[in-house]
Design a protein around this motif. Structure first.
Motif, mmCIF file in Angstrom:
data_model
loop_
_atom_site.group_PDB
_atom_site.id
_atom_site.type_symbol
_atom_site.label_atom_id
_atom_site.label_comp_id
_atom_site.label_asym_id
_atom_site.label_seq_id
_atom_site.Cartn_x
_atom_site.Cartn_y
_atom_site.Cartn_z
ATOM 1 N N GLU A 87 53.863 4.267 98.163
ATOM 2 C CA GLU A 87 54.292 2.875 98.137
ATOM 3 C C GLU A 87 54.562 2.481 96.703
ATOM 4 O OE1 GLU A 87 51.104 0.734 99.983
ATOM 5 O OE2 GLU A 87 51.909 1.088 101.988
ATOM 6 N N TYR B 240 57.405 -0.541 94.312
ATOM 7 C CA TYR B 240 58.254 -1.724 94.403
ATOM 8 C C TYR B 240 59.654 -1.388 93.899
ATOM 9 C CZ TYR B 240 57.437 -2.137 89.403
ATOM 10 O OH TYR B 240 57.374 -1.879 88.056
ATOM 11 N N LYS C 86 57.951 -4.590 98.075
ATOM 12 C CA LYS C 86 57.161 -3.379 98.310
ATOM 13 C C LYS C 86 57.884 -2.505 99.325
ATOM 14 C CE LYS C 86 52.644 -2.030 100.128
ATOM 15 N NZ LYS C 86 51.369 -2.575 100.634
#
Length: 116
Positions: free
Chosen positions: A56, A58, A43
């Protein structure tokens, strides 16, 4: 007690691609990932210096040595190619460990996203 601290940061890299038609994530040159101690599927927080957006997502590995920084899926709407972003990772650790921990900050060339 546990605290969340900065683990690593890629400071001022340029967005090379924005791919709306992808499932999601950010693609990062594997050389940059290695240097900043970022692993695939980790993350990250992405901060856009051009428009103030923060998101946010990944990480997925990008071609080594390519300089790729590509926001995929919905995140592609938060950037434009050429925007300068900061990519930050965080880690949870106990308070004593956090007091001694030294994060890894990486400052690649902003125009090429290559290590200098």
């Amino acid at each position: 007690m546990y605290v969340e601290v900065v683990k690593s940061k890629l400071h001022n890299v340029s967005v090379t691609e924005a791919n709306l038609n992808y499932v999601g994530s950010i693609t990062i040159d594997e050389d940059l990932m290695d240097e900043a101690n970022i692993i695939e599927n980790e993350k990250v927080q992405v901060v856009n210096n051009n428009n103030g957006e923060r998101l946010e997502t990944y990480v997925i590995k990008g071609e080594r040595g390519s300089g790729v920084i590509c926001l995929n899926g919905a995140a592609a709407r938060k950037v434009a190619v050429g925007d300068v972003v900061i990519i930050i990772t965080y880690a949870m650790m106990d308070l004593d460990e956090a007091k001694e921990f030294k994060p890894k900050f990486v400052f690649p060339d902003t125009e090429t996203n290559r290590l200098v």
